[in-house]
Design a protein around this motif. Structure first.
Motif, PDB file in Angstrom:
ATOM      1  N   GLY A 165      -8.353   7.883  10.298  1.00 22.99           N
ATOM      2  CA  GLY A 165      -7.349   6.868   9.994  1.00 22.99           C
ATOM      3  C   GLY A 165      -7.917   5.474  10.146  1.00 22.99           C
ATOM      4  N   ASP A 166      -7.597   4.583   9.195  1.00 30.23           N
ATOM      5  CA  ASP A 166      -8.181   3.243   9.269  1.00 30.23           C
ATOM      6  C   ASP A 166      -7.151   2.124   9.245  1.00 30.23           C
ATOM      7  OD1 ASP A 166      -7.349   3.459   6.671  1.00 30.23           O
ATOM      8  OD2 ASP A 166      -9.325   3.189   5.762  1.00 30.23           O
ATOM      9  N   LEU A 167      -5.856   2.423   9.065  1.00 29.23           N
ATOM     10  CA  LEU A 167      -4.853   1.370   9.023  1.00 29.23           C
ATOM     11  C   LEU A 167      -4.532   0.826  10.403  1.00 29.23           C
ATOM     12  CD1 LEU A 167      -2.191   2.631   6.437  1.00 29.23           C
ATOM     13  CD2 LEU A 167      -3.691   0.658   6.229  1.00 29.23           C
ATOM     14  N   LEU A 168      -4.185   1.711  11.341  1.00 32.50           N
ATOM     15  CA  LEU A 168      -3.700   1.276  12.653  1.00 32.50           C
ATOM     16  C   LEU A 168      -4.711   0.461  13.455  1.00 32.50           C
ATOM     17  CD1 LEU A 168      -1.620   4.385  13.743  1.00 32.50           C
ATOM     18  CD2 LEU A 168      -0.788   2.153  13.056  1.00 32.50           C
ATOM     19  N   PRO A 169      -5.981   0.852  13.476  1.00 37.47           N
ATOM     20  CA  PRO A 169      -6.914   0.049  14.285  1.00 37.47           C
ATOM     21  C   PRO A 169      -7.098  -1.376  13.781  1.00 37.47           C
ATOM     22  CG  PRO A 169      -7.844   2.211  13.743  1.00 37.47           C
ATOM     23  CD  PRO A 169      -6.635   2.032  12.892  1.00 37.47           C
ATOM     24  N   PHE A 193       4.335  15.775   9.485  1.00 38.10           N
ATOM     25  CA  PHE A 193       2.945  15.328   9.378  1.00 38.10           C
ATOM     26  C   PHE A 193       2.077  15.863  10.508  1.00 38.10           C
ATOM     27  CE2 PHE A 193       4.628  12.446   6.264  1.00 38.10           C
ATOM     28  CZ  PHE A 193       3.566  12.291   5.380  1.00 38.10           C
ATOM     29  N   PHE A 194       2.664  16.135  11.668  1.00 40.02           N
ATOM     30  CA  PHE A 194       1.896  16.713  12.756  1.00 40.02           C
ATOM     31  C   PHE A 194       1.925  18.236  12.701  1.00 40.02           C
ATOM     32  CE2 PHE A 194       2.762  12.607  15.195  1.00 40.02           C
ATOM     33  CZ  PHE A 194       1.508  12.105  14.894  1.00 40.02           C
ATOM     34  N   GLY A 195       2.573  18.768  11.689  1.00 42.37           N
ATOM     35  CA  GLY A 195       2.629  20.207  11.508  1.00 42.37           C
ATOM     36  C   GLY A 195       1.575  20.684  10.522  1.00 42.37           C
ATOM     37  N   VAL A 196       1.817  21.850   9.964  1.00 41.45           N
ATOM     38  CA  VAL A 196       0.885  22.476   9.028  1.00 41.45           C
ATOM     39  C   VAL A 196       1.687  22.937   7.820  1.00 41.45           C
ATOM     40  CG1 VAL A 196      -0.780  24.338   8.682  1.00 41.45           C
ATOM     41  CG2 VAL A 196      -0.549  23.298  10.938  1.00 41.45           C
ATOM     42  N   SER A 197       1.142  22.759   6.633  1.00 39.78           N
ATOM     43  CA  SER A 197       1.825  23.241   5.441  1.00 39.78           C
ATOM     44  C   SER A 197       0.806  23.635   4.380  1.00 39.78           C
ATOM     45  CB  SER A 197       2.769  22.167   4.877  1.00 39.78           C
ATOM     46  OG  SER A 197       2.034  21.057   4.401  1.00 39.78           O
ATOM     47  N   VAL A 198       1.233  24.529   3.520  1.00 42.71           N
ATOM     48  CA  VAL A 198       0.419  24.907   2.366  1.00 42.71           C
ATOM     49  C   VAL A 198       1.380  25.396   1.291  1.00 42.71           C
ATOM     50  CG1 VAL A 198       0.049  27.282   3.163  1.00 42.71           C
ATOM     51  CG2 VAL A 198      -1.564  26.241   1.563  1.00 42.71           C
ATOM     52  N   LEU A 255       0.845  -1.194   0.000  1.00 37.66           N
ATOM     53  CA  LEU A 255       0.000   0.000   0.000  1.00 37.66           C
ATOM     54  C   LEU A 255       0.874   1.236   0.000  1.00 37.66           C
ATOM     55  CD1 LEU A 255      -2.875   1.125   0.101  1.00 37.66           C
ATOM     56  CD2 LEU A 255      -2.756   1.027   2.597  1.00 37.66           C
ATOM     57  N   LYS A 256       0.649   2.094  -0.991  1.00 40.25           N
ATOM     58  CA  LYS A 256       1.381   3.347  -1.110  1.00 40.25           C
ATOM     59  C   LYS A 256       0.410   4.515  -1.035  1.00 40.25           C
ATOM     60  CE  LYS A 256       4.931   1.225  -4.052  1.00 40.25           C
ATOM     61  NZ  LYS A 256       5.667   1.279  -5.347  1.00 40.25           N
ATOM     62  N   GLY A 257       0.956   5.717  -1.032  1.00 41.92           N
ATOM     63  CA  GLY A 257       0.111   6.906  -1.015  1.00 41.92           C
ATOM     64  C   GLY A 257      -0.569   7.133  -2.356  1.00 41.92           C
ATOM     65  N   ARG A 258      -1.603   7.969  -2.351  1.00 43.36           N
ATOM     66  CA  ARG A 258      -2.404   8.215  -3.553  1.00 43.36           C
ATOM     67  C   ARG A 258      -1.556   8.618  -4.758  1.00 43.36           C
ATOM     68  NH1 ARG A 258      -7.785   9.002  -3.415  1.00 43.36           N
ATOM     69  NH2 ARG A 258      -8.826   8.889  -1.389  1.00 43.36           N
ATOM     70  N   SER A 259      -0.510   9.401  -4.509  1.00 44.61           N
ATOM     71  CA  SER A 259       0.270   9.935  -5.622  1.00 44.61           C
ATOM     72  C   SER A 259       1.043   8.858  -6.362  1.00 44.61           C
ATOM     73  CB  SER A 259       1.241  11.005  -5.119  1.00 44.61           C
ATOM     74  OG  SER A 259       2.177  10.441  -4.217  1.00 44.61           O
ATOM     75  N   HIS A 286       5.681   7.719   5.176  1.00 43.32           N
ATOM     76  CA  HIS A 286       4.803   8.834   4.800  1.00 43.32           C
ATOM     77  C   HIS A 286       3.333   8.429   4.919  1.00 43.32           C
ATOM     78  CE1 HIS A 286       8.538  10.400   3.046  1.00 43.32           C
ATOM     79  NE2 HIS A 286       7.967  11.583   3.081  1.00 43.32           N
ATOM     80  N   LEU A 287       3.015   7.244   4.420  1.00 43.43           N
ATOM     81  CA  LEU A 287       1.625   6.797   4.466  1.00 43.43           C
ATOM     82  C   LEU A 287       1.194   6.488   5.894  1.00 43.43           C
ATOM     83  CD1 LEU A 287      -0.887   6.098   2.850  1.00 43.43           C
ATOM     84  CD2 LEU A 287       0.003   3.786   2.558  1.00 43.43           C
ATOM     85  N   LEU A 288       2.071   5.855   6.660  1.00 47.08           N
ATOM     86  CA  LEU A 288       1.745   5.547   8.052  1.00 47.08           C
ATOM     87  C   LEU A 288       1.481   6.823   8.848  1.00 47.08           C
ATOM     88  CD1 LEU A 288       1.568   3.576  10.487  1.00 47.08           C
ATOM     89  CD2 LEU A 288       4.026   3.926  10.788  1.00 47.08           C
ATOM     90  N   LEU A 289       2.358   7.819   8.695  1.00 46.20           N
ATOM     91  CA  LEU A 289       2.196   9.053   9.453  1.00 46.20           C
ATOM     92  C   LEU A 289       0.972   9.839   8.984  1.00 46.20           C
ATOM     93  CD1 LEU A 289       5.959  10.018   9.645  1.00 46.20           C
ATOM     94  CD2 LEU A 289       4.492   9.475  11.592  1.00 46.20           C
ATOM     95  N   ALA A 290       0.674   9.775   7.681  1.00 44.64           N
ATOM     96  CA  ALA A 290      -0.549  10.414   7.199  1.00 44.64           C
ATOM     97  C   ALA A 290      -1.763   9.762   7.838  1.00 44.64           C
ATOM     98  CB  ALA A 290      -0.624  10.303   5.674  1.00 44.64           C
ATOM     99  N   ASP A 291      -1.724   8.447   7.982  1.00 44.58           N
ATOM    100  CA  ASP A 291      -2.830   7.737   8.617  1.00 44.58           C
ATOM    101  C   ASP A 291      -2.938   8.110  10.097  1.00 44.58           C
ATOM    102  OD1 ASP A 291      -4.813   5.442   7.962  1.00 44.58           O
ATOM    103  OD2 ASP A 291      -3.976   4.863   9.900  1.00 44.58           O
ATOM    104  N   MET A 292      -1.774   8.273  10.756  1.00 43.87           N
ATOM    105  CA  MET A 292      -1.786   8.682  12.164  1.00 43.87           C
ATOM    106  C   MET A 292      -2.355  10.083  12.310  1.00 43.87           C
ATOM    107  SD  MET A 292       1.871   7.149  13.504  1.00 43.87           S
ATOM    108  CE  MET A 292       1.596   7.492  15.237  1.00 43.87           C
ATOM    109  N   ALA A 293      -1.976  10.977  11.397  1.00 43.58           N
ATOM    110  CA  ALA A 293      -2.495  12.343  11.458  1.00 43.58           C
ATOM    111  C   ALA A 293      -4.002  12.354  11.229  1.00 43.58           C
ATOM    112  CB  ALA A 293      -1.789  13.221  10.427  1.00 43.58           C
ATOM    113  N   LEU A 294      -4.467  11.526  10.296  1.00 40.14           N
ATOM    114  CA  LEU A 294      -5.906  11.426  10.058  1.00 40.14           C
ATOM    115  C   LEU A 294      -6.614  10.803  11.252  1.00 40.14           C
ATOM    116  CD1 LEU A 294      -6.126  10.273   6.329  1.00 40.14           C
ATOM    117  CD2 LEU A 294      -6.907  12.436   7.283  1.00 40.14           C
ATOM    118  N   LYS A 295      -5.937   9.866  11.913  1.00 38.62           N
ATOM    119  CA  LYS A 295      -6.549   9.200  13.060  1.00 38.62           C
ATOM    120  C   LYS A 295      -6.853  10.208  14.173  1.00 38.62           C
ATOM    121  CE  LYS A 295      -6.074   4.911  15.691  1.00 38.62           C
ATOM    122  NZ  LYS A 295      -6.399   5.407  17.018  1.00 38.62           N
TER     123      LYS A 295
END
Length: 656
Positions: free
Chosen positions: A216-220, A240-245, A103-107, A202-211
């Motif tokens: 987030g649905d991977l970790l549970p 990933f726990f920060g903010v960017s634009v 499993l990779k990120g959307r990009s 990257h994908l794991l941390l994105a999932d943690m941030a979404l959680k």
């Protein structure tokens, strides 16, 4: 309890089935400890020196445990290796078939809907892109996974890539006409049904941030998480726990709105505001602290934030008058999210405007605000970031909430025998830890040369002195060398000095002149090449055999205090009463040096010389800590000893 010593031992199934497998006591001990941590749902840190066989040491217990295990890597290269090679080999050898998903990120996946959209818009593309687009269309009819890694000619930075992939913001989800054939959806469905799921950090941390937001649905869904190349996690988690634009994100929103009837004109103020910011920032390569921006740039960014907020409100009003309007609602959410991010990055704590016209979504989380605010500019636009100084409490909360086993492993987690720096950054204080030295005979295989006569790194002539010293070493070795630098400026200077000076039979390869994997292929094939590299060649590069026999490091890899993130973290630590050098700069440099030195000896058959040109290794008290953290190599200060060793290696590797 599994008898992993038997499984990984002389008469075990791996010895019988896998060609070239060699039993290693440290691997057996590491596997047994990981097996216990999996069963007891522990948090465990393991440093495993090069040659320990750490990959099999965690894969074998994972396969035999009967648990659902998530394996996260630092690079897509290792991710692909685990999925396509290591796991199938081990599962077959152990007689334990397992459902394994990659499993990779959307990009990384083709979006069929966006590919079709390119055709409908009849976009004008340059001839090479047009040829590649047809290749992608042909491939899209045959691929099962949709993984763009199957198209090596489509690089990560190719302008077509964002046109044929989706983001979380622009994905239509269940409303998409291609939903039934969506590659991202299929990859996630396979992951939820698998016994072993291979992801990257990257994908794991994105999932943690979404959680944190409840999505987030991977970790549970898993019992255990194994993180290889775990030394990368603290800095990645901060992102990933920060903010960017970025300007690119806003441009994509504008492009999406251009395809939405009735919404095109609404984006014009946003386009103008974005253009004003880009004009003021310019197109040069810069990386600076937000507070270093001129007052007019601050004002332009505030106008950009206001334009995003107002666009969000207008899109919501339009959506309310249009039924159904899921896309308009999604666009409104994206615009409001950009407004919130800009506000969090651009305004100091306590200065948020809660007055008329304020945005409820712009409430500022204190954890997010306590961080380094930076601005990066480049030829294609800009990016703004807020990186929190402290992520330990949030990362630890994720670990405790999941209740899984967590295994952190890498060749570089400890400073000497001390794991406290890595542990403190991720909130792992009190977690079990152990380390295994490399089984290689470094005292026989490697020589560490520390030149005495070089100037200090702060001296204006240091770069030239390094190249002068390197020339004699490179000629004696007959090439086969990595020359690693701590800055792009030093690399460019070295490339200019060495061009036309090296003997013709020693090809010069320079980072940035070609993709990394292509440079490495040329390096291995030559056997006499000289490769100049910076950060991306200090780790994750594996060249076994005589093609690499010399590694030259220009100076100790202390992060530049001119870097705005480093400078901000130093100031923050000082404000907290900490010693920034001892508690941050020194341990980070030690871990980075271990990575760089680790490029040389990759197997029991490798031999070579490591040269560290920084006199502080010998002259400063902290040099002892650097030396103690390196493998036990013979050390010399004599140029003639180093040159003689290199001449011997050159003779051994010369063609008959």
């Amino acid at each position: 309890m599994l008898n992993l010593q038997a499984v990984l031992g002389d008469s075990g199934p791996l010895t019988r089935v896998l060609a070239g497998f060699t039993p290693r006591p440290a691997q057996q001990q590491m596997a047994a400890r990981i097996d216990a941590a999996l069963r007891q749902r522990e948090i465990l840190m393991v440093e495993a020196g090069t040659g320990t066989g750490k990959t099999y040491a965690y894969l074998v217990p994972a396969l035999l445990s009967g648990l659902r295990v998530l394996i996260s890597t630092g690079t897509r290269t290792l991710q692909d290796q685990l999925f396509h090679r290591d796991l199938p080999l081990l599962a077959g050898a152990l007689g334990r078939p397992a459902r394994v998903a990659l499993l990779k990120g959307r990009s990384n996946y083709l979006c069929r809907a966006r590919l079709a959209d390119i055709g409908r818009q009849e976009q004008l593309l340059p001839a090479p892109a047009d040829v590649l687009l047809q290749r992608i269309r042909d491939w899209s009819q045959a691929t099962r996974s949709g993984d763009l890694a199957e198209l090596p000619e489509l690089t990560d930075i190719h302008p077509l890539r964002p046109q044929i992939t989706s983001t979380r913001e622009n994905c239509s989800g269940a409303r998409c006409s291609e939903n039934a054939r969506c590659h991202v959806f299929e990859a996630r469905r396979a992951a939820m049904e698998a016994d072993i799921v291979v992801v990257n950090h990257h994908l794991l941390l994105a999932d943690m941030a979404l959680k944190e937001e409840g999505f987030g649905d991977l970790l549970p869904s898993v019992d255990a998480v194994v993180l290889d190349e775990a030394h990368q996690l603290p800095d990645l988690a901060s992102e990933f726990f920060g903010v960017s634009v970025s300007s690119r994100q806003i441009e994509l929103l504008v492009a999406d709105l251009a395809r939405e009837q009735g919404a095109v004109d609404l984006s014009l103020p946003l386009e103008r505001s974005l253009g004003a910011v880009q004009a003021l920032l310019g197109g040069g390569e810069r990386h600076l602290a937000y507070r270093e921006l001129r007052a007019e740039v601050h004002q332009a960014l505030q106008m950009l934030q206001r334009a995003c907020r107002e666009l969000g409100a207008q899109l919501e009003e339009l959506a309310a008058r249009t039924t159904p309007a899921p896309d308009l609602q999604a666009f409104a959410m994206r615009a409001r999210a950009f407004a919130t991010a800009l506000r969090q990055i651009c305004e100091q704590p306590g200065l948020a405007d809660a007055g008329p016209g304020g945005d409820a979504d712009a409430d500022i989380d204190a954890d997010r605000v306590a961080g380094a605010r930076t601005v990066s500019t480049h030829a294609r636009g800009f990016a703004l970031r807020l990186l929190p100084y402290e992520i330990a409490s949030r990362f630890q909360a994720q670990l405790r909430q999941a209740g899984n086993a967590w295994i952190f492993t890498s060749a570089t987690l400890a400073v000497g025998d001390d794991f406290s720096h890595f542990a403190s950054r991720l909130g792992l204080t009190g977690a079990a830890a152990l380390r295994f030295d490399s089984p290689f005979d470094y005292s026989r295989q490697a020589l560490l040369y520390l030149p005495r006569a070089l100037p200090q790194p702060s001296d204006a002539g240091f770069g030239d002195a390094v190249i002068d010293a390197a020339l004699a070493l490179l000629e004696s070795a007959g090439g086969g060398a990595f020359v690693l630098f701590t800055s792009h400026r030093a690399l460019r200077h070295a490339a200019q000095r060495l061009a036309g000076v090296l003997p013709a039979e020693l090809p010069l390869l320079v980072q940035g002149s070609a993709p990394r994997e292509l440079l490495l292929r040329r390096f291995r094939a030559s056997g006499r090449a000289v490769l100049l590299g910076t950060a991306s060649f200090w780790e994750g590069v594996d060249v076994q055999g005589p093609a690499l026999r010399l590694v030259i490091i220009d100076k100790l890899p202390f992060a530049s205090p001119e870097d705005p993130v480093v400078r901000a973290r130093i100031e923050y630590l000082k404000s907290q009463g900490a010693n920034a050098f001892r508690d941050y700069q020194l341990p980070e440099a030690v871990l980075a040096l271990k990575q760089g030195v680790g490029r040389l000896i990759r197997s029991e058959h490798d031999h070579g010389v490591v040269v560290i040109c920084d006199p502080r290794m010998s002259e400063r008290p902290y040099g002892r800590l650097f030396r103690a953290s390196l493998p036990p190599m013979q050390t010399t200060h004599s140029a003639e000893v180093a040159l003689q060793r290199l001449r011997e290696l050159s003779c051994e590797t010369a063609p008959p």
